[in-house]
Write a protein that holds these residues in place. Sequence first.
Motif, PDB file in Angstrom:
ATOM      1  N   PRO A   1      -4.784   5.806   8.189  1.00  0.00           N
ATOM      2  CA  PRO A   1      -6.212   5.458   8.270  1.00  0.00           C
ATOM      3  C   PRO A   1      -6.448   3.967   8.457  1.00  0.00           C
ATOM      4  CG  PRO A   1      -5.839   6.937   6.427  1.00  0.00           C
ATOM      5  CD  PRO A   1      -4.490   6.553   6.949  1.00  0.00           C
ATOM      6  N   GLN A   2      -5.555   3.165   7.905  1.00  0.00           N
ATOM      7  CA  GLN A   2      -5.750   1.725   8.040  1.00  0.00           C
ATOM      8  C   GLN A   2      -5.314   1.214   9.407  1.00  0.00           C
ATOM      9  OE1 GLN A   2      -4.989  -0.746   4.519  1.00  0.00           O
ATOM     10  NE2 GLN A   2      -4.165   1.096   3.612  1.00  0.00           N
TER      11      GLN A   2
ATOM     12  N   ARG B   1      -2.130   9.550   4.534  1.00  0.00           N
ATOM     13  CA  ARG B   1      -3.367   9.314   3.780  1.00  0.00           C
ATOM     14  C   ARG B   1      -3.666   7.832   3.590  1.00  0.00           C
ATOM     15  NH1 ARG B   1      -5.091  12.861  -0.193  1.00  0.00           N
ATOM     16  NH2 ARG B   1      -6.723  11.306  -0.384  1.00  0.00           N
ATOM     17  N   VAL B   2      -2.622   6.997   3.604  1.00  0.00           N
ATOM     18  CA  VAL B   2      -2.844   5.590   3.273  1.00  0.00           C
ATOM     19  C   VAL B   2      -2.601   4.661   4.462  1.00  0.00           C
ATOM     20  CG1 VAL B   2      -2.060   3.684   1.821  1.00  0.00           C
ATOM     21  CG2 VAL B   2      -2.351   5.957   0.840  1.00  0.00           C
TER      22      VAL B   2
ATOM     23  N   THR C   1       2.846  11.973   3.016  1.00  0.00           N
ATOM     24  CA  THR C   1       1.482  11.845   2.481  1.00  0.00           C
ATOM     25  C   THR C   1       1.074  10.380   2.415  1.00  0.00           C
ATOM     26  OG1 THR C   1       2.046  13.711   1.094  1.00  0.00           O
ATOM     27  CG2 THR C   1      -0.042  12.633   0.644  1.00  0.00           C
ATOM     28  N   ALA C   2       2.015   9.548   1.965  1.00  0.00           N
ATOM     29  CA  ALA C   2       1.706   8.119   1.873  1.00  0.00           C
ATOM     30  C   ALA C   2       1.347   7.575   3.248  1.00  0.00           C
ATOM     31  CB  ALA C   2       2.902   7.363   1.309  1.00  0.00           C
TER      32      ALA C   2
ATOM     33  N   ALA D   1       2.937  10.164  -4.092  1.00  0.00           N
ATOM     34  CA  ALA D   1       2.835  10.713  -2.744  1.00  0.00           C
ATOM     35  C   ALA D   1       4.202  10.718  -2.069  1.00  0.00           C
ATOM     36  CB  ALA D   1       1.861   9.879  -1.918  1.00  0.00           C
TER      37      ALA D   1
ATOM     38  N   ARG E   1       3.954   1.448  -0.960  1.00  0.00           N
ATOM     39  CA  ARG E   1       4.658   1.515  -2.248  1.00  0.00           C
ATOM     40  C   ARG E   1       3.731   2.056  -3.322  1.00  0.00           C
ATOM     41  NH1 ARG E   1       8.462  -3.795  -2.938  1.00  0.00           N
ATOM     42  NH2 ARG E   1      10.148  -2.995  -1.646  1.00  0.00           N
ATOM     43  N   ALA E   2       2.490   1.554  -3.322  1.00  0.00           N
ATOM     44  CA  ALA E   2       1.528   2.025  -4.311  1.00  0.00           C
ATOM     45  C   ALA E   2       1.353   3.527  -4.187  1.00  0.00           C
ATOM     46  CB  ALA E   2       0.193   1.313  -4.126  1.00  0.00           C
ATOM     47  N   ALA E   3       1.203   4.007  -2.942  1.00  0.00           N
ATOM     48  CA  ALA E   3       0.996   5.443  -2.743  1.00  0.00           C
ATOM     49  C   ALA E   3       2.183   6.224  -3.272  1.00  0.00           C
ATOM     50  CB  ALA E   3       0.789   5.731  -1.261  1.00  0.00           C
ATOM     51  N   LYS E   4       3.389   5.729  -3.011  1.00  0.00           N
ATOM     52  CA  LYS E   4       4.572   6.450  -3.477  1.00  0.00           C
ATOM     53  C   LYS E   4       4.672   6.404  -4.996  1.00  0.00           C
ATOM     54  CE  LYS E   4       7.186   5.430   0.607  1.00  0.00           C
ATOM     55  NZ  LYS E   4       8.311   4.629   1.086  1.00  0.00           N
TER      56      LYS E   4
ATOM     57  N   TYR F   1       0.832  -1.210   0.000  1.00  0.00           N
ATOM     58  CA  TYR F   1       0.000   0.000   0.000  1.00  0.00           C
ATOM     59  C   TYR F   1       0.864   1.256   0.000  1.00  0.00           C
ATOM     60  CZ  TYR F   1      -4.190  -2.698   0.924  1.00  0.00           C
ATOM     61  OH  TYR F   1      -5.235  -3.575   0.830  1.00  0.00           O
TER      62      TYR F   1
END
Lengths: 366, 423
Positions: free
Chosen positions: B341-342, B337-338, B333-334, B329, B322-325, B320
Amino acid sequence: MSAENGSDGFVTFESVQKSYDGETLVVKDLNLSIARGEFLTMLGPSGSGKTTCLMMLAGFETATHGDIRLGGVSINNIPPHKRGIGMVFQNYALFPHMTVAENLSFPLEVRKLDKSEREQKVMRALDMVQMGEFGGRRPAQLSGGQQQRIALARALVFEPELVLMDEPLGALDKQLREHMQFEITKLAHDLGITTVYVTHDQTEALTMSDRVAVFNDGVIQQLAPPDELYEQPTSSFVAQFIGENNALHGEVQSIDGDVAVIKLNSGDLIDAKPVNVSNVGDKTMVSIRPERVEFNMSRLAEGSHTLKAEVLEFVYMGDTFRTRLRVADNDDFIVKTRNAPDQVRLKPGSTVDIGWMPSDCRALDA
Amino acid sequence: MTDVQASGPVLAADGRPLKRSLARALRRQKLRALMLIAPLLFFVAITFVIPIGSMLFRSIENNIVGDTLPETVLAIASWDSASGELPDEEVYAAFVRDMIVAVKNKTHTRLGSRLNYELAGISSMFRQSGRQVRKWDPVEDAPFRDKLIDVHKGWGEVSTWALIQTYSGPYTSGYFLNAVDLQLTPEGIKLQPEEKRILIKLFIRTLVMSLIITGACILLGYPVAWLLANLPTRKANLLLILVLLPFWTSLLVRTSAWKVMLQQQGVINDVLVWLGFVADDSRLIMINNQFGTIVAMTHILLPFMILPMFSVMQTIPPSYLRAAKSLGATNWTAFWRVYFPQSIPGIGAGCILVFILSIGYYITPEIVGGTKGVFISNRIAYHISSSLNWGLAAALGTILLVVVLMLYWAYDRIVGIDNVKLG
């Protein structure tokens, strides 16, 4: 001077090495050049270094040695979020706490696009993968194939020039996978984006790519378009790894131009095309594709060597017949024949003569 | 399948309703399951439901006045305390008759103690009067009004009798009112005198300090949990042992260790003085106050925050981030925002655990809290073991329980209880 044209591609790996533990190299001296708009697949068994290469390109792993360039610029020291490379992950990595639209909007938000532009691009990306009505759903409410489409849309929504895909179809069932293979290829070509696709599924690699790089043991074994890879493998590894292959072991008895006579371990003689054997007495593995084996001796050239084969098993596959033979002590010699009205159905227990064109039979390294 | 079946209730093969057949088939299973958990149910009933129930009941129960002074309670019912006149001779006579019985059974001192919670000094009145009343005859020695007033002039005051009248019922709200710094007087509900108003303050202090401790645990625990979830297994296991290490040490030892660390001649002050940050004559006071309680309790409750956060973070795949980056992001931010929250369900679970544990904590504030750093539970313990005012202790405990339930409900409304995960 544009570095992208000429010999340099859009993406280039230049003597790239990677080691995780400082003792073994996962990637050994990789040189690879990918043209703009090309669909290149990195194919190989697990642990062959293909995913590591992808991760280095994405920026999640740093190369131990060498240079990776994107559009002529070295990206070794650029963090992943500044590379502007779209990426589709193996398990999609869709953010579970965001809706589909929010997932797609995320890369646009971090790029500080204003709201109307974001909505417009999200809508366009969703329409592109035929998921227009699903913007308000959560990823968990979607099927595997739908999640796959969203992951693809998210990787494309910020219009990257390069998209990386890490075994994106691994979790889908066969039918859906074949459908998505077609869709991904079409999308990539329509949008003209450069794609680097990692898979261990050779069918996927053959059907989707412009070129395939076959990895093994940290080295590219062969880099070629799919047809060349299948029909003219340059090493025994590639011949074995791509498609179905019959292997016979022996040594070179004589070489005369394009035809070599191979003496198999069983003592039989056959004709083959020498590929990476050059001297008489070299050990060799002879590779012949199951569909290139010939039963009709009249089609072979005068003086060709033929073999006696015992039929062990006959399998009816619908469009083809698949026959298992014992040939020169090899119990696992497969022959595929097309289901045609005049095609013979071989009976197990019977004996037949088989042969092949020397050009279809490649003498490779042992 | 006939049309009749489709419209009416579905029938089993033997013609009985399918629902009843199903229930019969499942009954044996259910019975067996019940048998398996029966010991636990029994244990829970004996050790949890009954004690809690009796505690809740004790906070309103007031049988002692009616049981000890049955005739007086009847006689005084018609008296109007607002008239300013003392009750009739009839009431005094009833009181003496009741007292003779009570003295014989030695229950009059207990009643004295009970009423003393409401009116200081009444306990000794009962004891003194008991000694005299014992010698009296309920018929020959009448009338009693002046005799009683002679024994103790308190019996000549309207307020004494008004108090008995007010608390003559079998149930009372008096304990609960006391628990929130009010008192039930013959004139109605009034504020406690200024110097006795401490409980509300204690409740608020308990809540605020529990919140501070919970917050401190989040701030300190989150990075540790993150490390635990992201380190290679071997290192993570070692770190996990360090996190769990405090559990292997006695709570008392850990708390006492903080005493050694924090006291004015303690390790921290010594080091600060040695480094020259603090003058020797102005050593920091870090113990026997709120600071000491917060530090020690944060340390003790930290594992309860780290463990649920860790188990939730373990379930967040690194892809997750890695995906955000890869989507552009930055690291922050990664994360924000990612990843964050989880991880909220873990924080939620940790908060509930730590907050509920700390709101009822007793030993640590008792040892390092001094007077300013004690919690409401220390007051409850005082009323149970020292002042023996179990009714008030029960009322305080009940209020604490209700507050916790209310907070739990509020949490459910705001965050959602299905957002709590222990792994």
